[in-house]
Design an enzyme around this catalytic site. Structure first.
Site, mmCIF file in Angstrom:
data_model
loop_
_atom_site.group_PDB
_atom_site.id
_atom_site.type_symbol
_atom_site.label_atom_id
_atom_site.label_comp_id
_atom_site.label_asym_id
_atom_site.label_seq_id
_atom_site.Cartn_x
_atom_site.Cartn_y
_atom_site.Cartn_z
ATOM 1 N N ASP A 17 -72.223 12.275 15.886
ATOM 2 C CA ASP A 17 -72.190 11.006 16.603
ATOM 3 C C ASP A 17 -71.577 9.968 15.665
ATOM 4 O O ASP A 17 -71.482 10.191 14.450
ATOM 5 C CB ASP A 17 -73.615 10.614 17.002
ATOM 6 N N ASP A 19 -71.770 5.792 16.137
ATOM 7 C CA ASP A 19 -72.606 4.602 15.979
ATOM 8 C C ASP A 19 -74.053 4.981 15.698
ATOM 9 O O ASP A 19 -74.694 5.684 16.478
ATOM 10 C CB ASP A 19 -72.549 3.738 17.251
#
Length: 231
Positions: A17, A19
């Protein structure tokens, strides 16, 4: 170039991922969301409410934050994108990397892993973040919410596996939210949570993470342990 693999040894893929996992972008996201709401004289969303939704597709996040009938969600989405783009080009813009990331990417690559990203960001935003930190060439597959179905749908993981030749059994997703963990599990892949992001570690374990790491330096050995179980 994606390395060739024989039928008995599919590539090992580590999907990150962005953020809350690679970069701490919460302040930028919260500020852009508040500016978008203010453009339509809407009540300012609470920081915790915005942070909890980081990782979902932008339109989903906006609709969850809006009061029913308060405004056209598409207009708020467009205002967010404009605000985020403008903020990203300010001299004081910051989305700092979490400590230890570069060393971990080097170690995973040295161990023969392919690296990728699966993020709720749009590709334009992801490209800007990677360019800011000189990471443009570090990831072999980039999956974003504007080309694939968003989390927790497994589409981004499936697309990354098709692009790299990895299988569900040779793929690990690393993320900070339950959306990441559910995406991985929905694809049949394994998931590792990180403790420094936007959802509580206990939530990540409950969602199905194999474990939650407290620092990036723990990741390479853990990935090898997980993959080693299939040897």
């Amino acid at each position: 170039m994606i390395p060739a693999s024989d039928a008995f040894s599919p590539p090992r893929l580590v999907l990150f991922d962005c953020d809350g996992t690679l970069v701490d972008s919460q302040h930028h996201i919260i500020a852009a969301m508040r500016q978008a709401f203010a453009a339509f004289n809407l009540p300012e969303p609470a920081a915790d409410d915005v942070r909890r939704l980081v990782g979902l597709p932008l339109d989903v996040s906006v609709r969850r934050l809006l009061e029913a009938g308060a405004a056209n969600a598409d207009q708020v989405v467009a205002a967010y994108r404009e605000a985020a783009f403008s903020m990203r080009h300010r001299p004081d813009h910051e989305e700092p990397l979490f400590p230890g990331l570069r060393d971990v990417l080097d170690k995973l690559e040295a161990d023969g892993c392919l690296l990728g990203i699966a993020t709720g960001k749009a590709r334009r935003g992801l490209d800007a973040t990677l360019a800011m930190h000189d990471l443009v060439n570090r990831f072999i597959t980039l999956q974003t919410a504007d080309i694939a179905r968003g989390k927790p749908d497994p589409d981004m993981v499936f697309r990354a596996m098709r692009e790299t030749g990895a299988t569900a059994g040779s793929t690990v997703v690393v993320g900070d939210t339950t959306f990441d963990i559910h995406m991985a599990r929905n694809a049949g892949a394994r998931a590792i949570g990180v403790a420094w992001g936007y959802h509580d570690p206990a939530e990540l374990m409950q969602a199905g993470a194999q474990t939650v790491i407290r620092r990036f330096s723990e990741l390479p050995d853990l990935v090898q342990q997980l993959f080693g179980r299939d040897r």
